[in-house]
Design a protein around this motif. Structure first.
Motif, short mmCIF file in Angstrom:
data_model
loop_
_atom_site.label_atom_id
_atom_site.label_comp_id
_atom_site.label_asym_id
_atom_site.label_seq_id
_atom_site.Cartn_x
_atom_site.Cartn_y
_atom_site.Cartn_z
N PHE A 125 0.84 -1.19 0.00
CA PHE A 125 0.00 0.00 0.00
C PHE A 125 0.89 1.25 0.00
O PHE A 125 2.02 1.22 0.50
N LYS A 126 0.34 2.31 -0.54
CA LYS A 126 1.06 3.60 -0.51
C LYS A 126 0.10 4.69 -0.05
O LYS A 126 -1.04 4.76 -0.50
N ILE A 127 0.57 5.54 0.87
CA ILE A 127 -0.27 6.63 1.40
C ILE A 127 -0.42 7.71 0.35
O ILE A 127 0.56 8.20 -0.21
N SER A 128 -1.67 8.10 0.07
CA SER A 128 -1.95 9.14 -0.92
C SER A 128 -2.07 10.50 -0.23
O SER A 128 -2.37 10.60 0.96
N GLU A 129 -1.86 11.54 -1.02
CA GLU A 129 -2.09 12.89 -0.52
C GLU A 129 -3.59 13.10 -0.28
O GLU A 129 -4.43 12.43 -0.90
N PHE A 130 -3.91 14.03 0.59
CA PHE A 130 -5.32 14.31 0.90
C PHE A 130 -5.99 15.04 -0.25
O PHE A 130 -5.49 16.06 -0.74
N LYS A 131 -7.13 14.50 -0.68
CA LYS A 131 -7.96 15.17 -1.69
C LYS A 131 -8.77 16.27 -1.02
O LYS A 131 -8.81 16.36 0.21
N PRO A 132 -9.44 17.11 -1.82
CA PRO A 132 -10.23 18.20 -1.22
C PRO A 132 -11.21 17.75 -0.14
O PRO A 132 -11.36 18.44 0.87
N THR A 133 -11.87 16.59 -0.32
CA THR A 133 -12.83 16.14 0.70
C THR A 133 -12.14 15.88 2.04
O THR A 133 -12.62 16.30 3.09
N LEU A 134 -10.99 15.20 2.00
CA LEU A 134 -10.27 14.89 3.24
C LEU A 134 -9.65 16.15 3.84
O LEU A 134 -9.63 16.30 5.06
N ARG A 135 -9.17 17.05 2.99
CA ARG A 135 -8.62 18.31 3.52
C ARG A 135 -9.70 19.08 4.26
O ARG A 135 -9.47 19.64 5.33
N ASN A 136 -10.90 19.09 3.67
CA ASN A 136 -12.01 19.80 4.28
C ASN A 136 -12.37 19.19 5.64
O ASN A 136 -12.59 19.91 6.62
#
Length: 855
Positions: A340-351
């Motif tokens: 698995f690789k950790i992804s950057e936060f998308k707008p929904t998660l940032r919010n």
């Protein structure tokens, strides 16, 4: 023993065996019950009228020990088979002890799933084969007692206070919140999305929440993530999740010694530090229950040996910096790991993360403050680089939350000239240096080295330096500057800023670091004629991402007005053959004649909440951001003249907007007004050029005919049986599409002005400029800024202006959509909704405007 220390024992049996065996079993375990060690449950406990299967399932889920009473009747019973399968599933998921108790001779050894379990009586001898049944039951009792005593000790195994503190530690964020004395990991943790890789290197996205639920479906796991991507936080959450399920996770981290020595010794040492294990030997725990979590495993010197040694544990989790860094020869062993690789936060998660942080308090929970959320979101998007183009800073929680904290706690900047956002970037750089042990009196040397290195990259037009290139740079640097730090130590301490790849090439770890130092060099050498020419070239080509970012970073480093003057000259020369659009009636008469074809904006229905609407739009932004992750087209030779000018114009206004937002309190008011007006007028000149394109009747009909042809093809492909529309109906639909598309382009331009140039720090300045211009479009820009940045909807002002003679139907329709957009994203009470309906003649019905992005 206290009531809450009792273990729950579930009896799974065939009713055929109840009288012969189960009654005897219950008699023989009475001492365990009387001593408060267990409470047993079987289906005779179900009362009349209760949901039979539901009761069984609930008690199975709650059990600590499950006894399977094996006989030929048990093995042939469908309901017993289901209970057996559920028991084995719970053993896998929760580590529950499952004990086969062999009642009579049967083919249980051929049952692969239960034959490998430790059975009672000893050696799995059936109770029916004992001459003295009491002797058999005594064997069951003693075996069960040992398991119960071990389970109780195991269940009561406590985590040490020190390690509990580590599991909740948020490092630099611990004391960083103004309304919470101590910020814990549980307060702010947001499960990141992960990319799950297969053996071919292909990947699919899953949420880490899904991984937590199915954690035990993946016995051996590798999780990769960049520096500061949240790997250790993920380790901590998985540790707690596994302990909740009655496993014994052991966290190991050894970056300093690079995991030298036997991994077994490190597990043992960590176990003793992490658990209050008085009277408990780790060797008493089945290997199946111990789950090593090895953090920063990429630092290990002998990975293959450690991985082989870890194979005695059926489950383990390895944390590395790169998905392919687990370089071992044993292909079978390597294939046993799911990656698995950790992804950057998308707008929904940032919010969600921003909302979590903003709502933290030691007092009562607060309602969502959308003004605060939207302001913080814009601030973070700007810091990440989203407003200009591709991200220049990774969207991981560390960067997002640290940026918020830096802005909130900004006291005296390290550099008095730098802007607050520039200080945020500088704070990250200082954090990296101090984390590597750089002393305060050495920081100036490191900053100077990085500034010269970045400009060398820029001058050589390279994104990475080969070893020979780096040697050439070092030779030039040492001729020019004294370097009182050993080169090897310097590069080691810069490893979080300047990285080397697997080919030994040098590059800046993140783009923002490169832009920060290039801009610093330019700002430090403004008096140099060659640098002035370079800056002029940058400002003339802001459609190129690199130039746009460098220009913005220069505004962080320097208050030199000449930089702004260069940008302003460029702005005034773009689309200069057009006058700024006004949206007065005479100008857009051709559009007003078609306004009946534009969908009438409607207020959201009463059952639509701002939260649900915001989530929909954020999901749309997720998709847009994903699609924009591909490399942007930078080669202007492939664009036509109009496309190049349009891109250049939009980027230039974005840069201007970013500069005045960053310098809102340090530029003279007249200069702020001038820049805002120039930026607004450029967008309005582009809008005028758009009107020129679409108002030609012949051109309109050609486009409408093209849309008609495409519609006919789409309808035919989507449903072969559907009756074909006649030419007149197709044209009518095409005309509707054409004018609605044009309307949303107009609306988009006005929104672009609002968000490119608007700011809560510039509202008074922008109001004055818009009022002085006095056109319908400047009125819309002003109220768009008030709505978004001040959360202020002035219904009466809008109602009055709409009725004035110069106000076009197009401008009225735009204003109504702005109001609908605002009401979709913010809570509006019944009284205010009624006022909007009455004053602005906007009806409430099913929302028809969900397809556009309102920012």
């Amino acid at each position: 023993m206290e009531q809450n220390k009792k273990l729950k024992l579930f009896i799974s049996y065939s009713h055929h065996d109840e009288k012969s065996y189960i009654d005897q079993f219950k008699k023989h375990i009475h001492t365990l019950k009387d001593n408060g060690l267990i409470e047993d449950w079987y289906d005779r406990e179900i009362l009349a009228g209760e949901d039979f299967q539901n009761k069984i399932n609930n008690n199975l889920e709650d059990a600590d020990i499950i006894c399977l009473f094996i006989s030929k009747e048990f093995l042939s019973s469908p309901s017993c088979k289901k209970e057996k399968e559920k028991a084995l599933e719970l053993r896998k998921k929760k580590g529950i002890s499952v004990i086969p108790i062999i009642l009579s001779s049967c083919e249980w050894l051929d049952e692969e799933d239960i034959s490998k379990l430790l059975a009672l009586p000893a050696d799995g001898k059936p109770i029916s084969k004992f001459e003295d049944p009491d002797e058999a039951w005594l064997g069951v009792y003693e075996g069960l007692k040992k398991i119960i005593e071990k389970e109780i000790k195991f269940k009561n195994l406590k985590i040490t206070e020190e390690f509990e503190s580590f599991l909740q530690d948020t490092e630099m964020l611990t004391n960083a919140h103004s309304e919470k004395e101590r910020v814990l990991l549980d307060d702010i943790f947001m499960p990141p999305d992960l990319d799950k890789f297969n053996d071919l290197g292909e990947h699919e996205e899953i949420s880490s929440e899904e991984l937590f639920k199915k954690l035990l479906d993946y016995p051996r796991i590798v999780i990769a993530g960049e520096n500061q991507s949240g790997k250790t936080s993920l380790c901590k959450v998985m540790f707690k999740e596994l302990r909740k399920r009655n496993f014994v996770p052991v966290y190991i981290s050894d970056e300093k010694d690079q995991f030298r020595g036997r991994i077994e010794n490190k597990i043992l040492e960590s176990f003793h530090k992490q658990y209050d294990d008085d009277g408990f030997d780790i060797n008493e725990i089945d290997k199946e229950r111990i789950i090593p979590i090895i953090d920063d495993f990429h630092f290990a010197k002998n990975k293959e040996k450690h991985v082989k040694d870890l194979s005695v544990y059926p489950r383990c989790i390895l944390i590395v910096d790169d998905i392919f860094s687990l370089n071992i020869e044993d292909e079978k062993l390597l294939a046993s790991f799911t990656r698995f690789k950790i992804s950057e936060f998308k707008p929904t998660l940032r919010n969600e993360l921003i909302k979590k942080w903003r709502r933290l308090t030691d007092k009562e929970i607060r309602d969502i403050d959308y003004r605060d959320i939207d302001r913080t979101t814009e601030l973070i998007d700007s810091t990440l680089g989203e407003t200009i183009g591709k991200k220049i800073m990774p969207a991981y929680p560390f960067f997002i939350l640290s940026a918020i904290v830096t802005y909130e706690t900004l006291a005296i900047p390290l550099n008095q000239e730098i802007t607050s956002q520039g200080y945020c970037y500088e704070a990250f750089i200082y954090f990296y240096l101090r984390k590597q042990g750089v002393r305060n009196d050495e920081i100036d040397t490191y900053m100077n080295f990085l500034t010269e290195l970045a400009f060398y990259f820029y001058k050589e037009k390279k994104y990475e330096l080969f070893p020979d290139d780096f040697t050439s740079f070092m030779k030039l640097y040492l001729e020019k500057y004294n370097l009182p730090i050993d080169q090897k130590i310097l590069l080691k301490n810069l490893s979080l800023i300047v990285s080397t790849d697997s080919f030994n090439n040098y590059s800046f770890r993140y783009p923002y670091l490169y832009y920060f130092f290039v801009a610093k060099y330019l700002a430090d050498h403004l008096e140099n004629e060659g640098i002035k020419e370079e800056i002029e070239k940058i400002m003339n080509n802001l459609h190129v991402n690199e130039n746009a970012y460098i220009a913005v970073f220069m505004s962080h480093h320097s208050k030199n007005i000449g930089i702004l003057c260069t940008v302003e000259r460029n702005v005034r020369g773009l689309f200069d053959k057009y006058e700024p659009a006004t949206l007065i009636k005479d100008e857009v008469k051709f559009f007003d004649e078609q306004v009946d074809k534009i969908i009438e904006p409607s207020l959201p229905s009463v059952d639509t909440t701002p939260e649900t609407e915001r989530k929909k739009r954020l999901r749309t932004q997720d998709k847009l951001e994903l699609s924009q992750n591909a490399e942007e087209q930078e080669n202007s030779d492939k664009e036509d003249s109009l496309g190049r000018d349009l891109r250049r114009a939009i980027k230039t206004v974005e840069v201007m907007g970013t500069i005045i937002k960053n310098r809102a309190g340090s530029l003279e008011k007249t200069k702020l007004e001038e820049i805002f007006l120039d930026g607004m007028n450029l967008h309005l000149r582009i809008l005028s050029s758009f009107f020129d394109l679409i108002k030609d009747k012949e051109g309109q009909e050609a486009i409408i005919d093209f849309i008609s042809v495409r519609l006919k093809k789409i309808i035919k492909e989507s449903d072969e049986k559907k009756k074909e529309l006649n030419r007149e109906d197709l044209k009518k639909m095409a005309r509707m599409i054409f004018w609605n598309l044009n309307f949303f382009i107009v609306y988009g331009f006005i929104n672009k002005i609002v968000h490119s140039l608007g700011s809560d720090k510039l509202i008074k300045v922008e109001e004055e400029v818009c009022d002085e211009v006095g056109t319908p479009v400047s009125f819309l820009v002003k109220h768009g800024i008030l709505m978004w940045y001040n959360k202020n909807l002035q219904v009466n002002e809008l109602a009055v202006r709409i009725k004035e003679k110069d106000f076009s139907k197009l401008a009225e329709r735009v204003s109504k959509l702005m109001v609908v957009d605002y009401c979709s994203l913010h809570p509006i009470d019944y009284k205010d909704r009624q006022r909007i309906e009455n004053k602005l003649r906007i009806s409430t019905k099913k929302l028809l405007t969900r397809g556009y992005k309102g920012s």
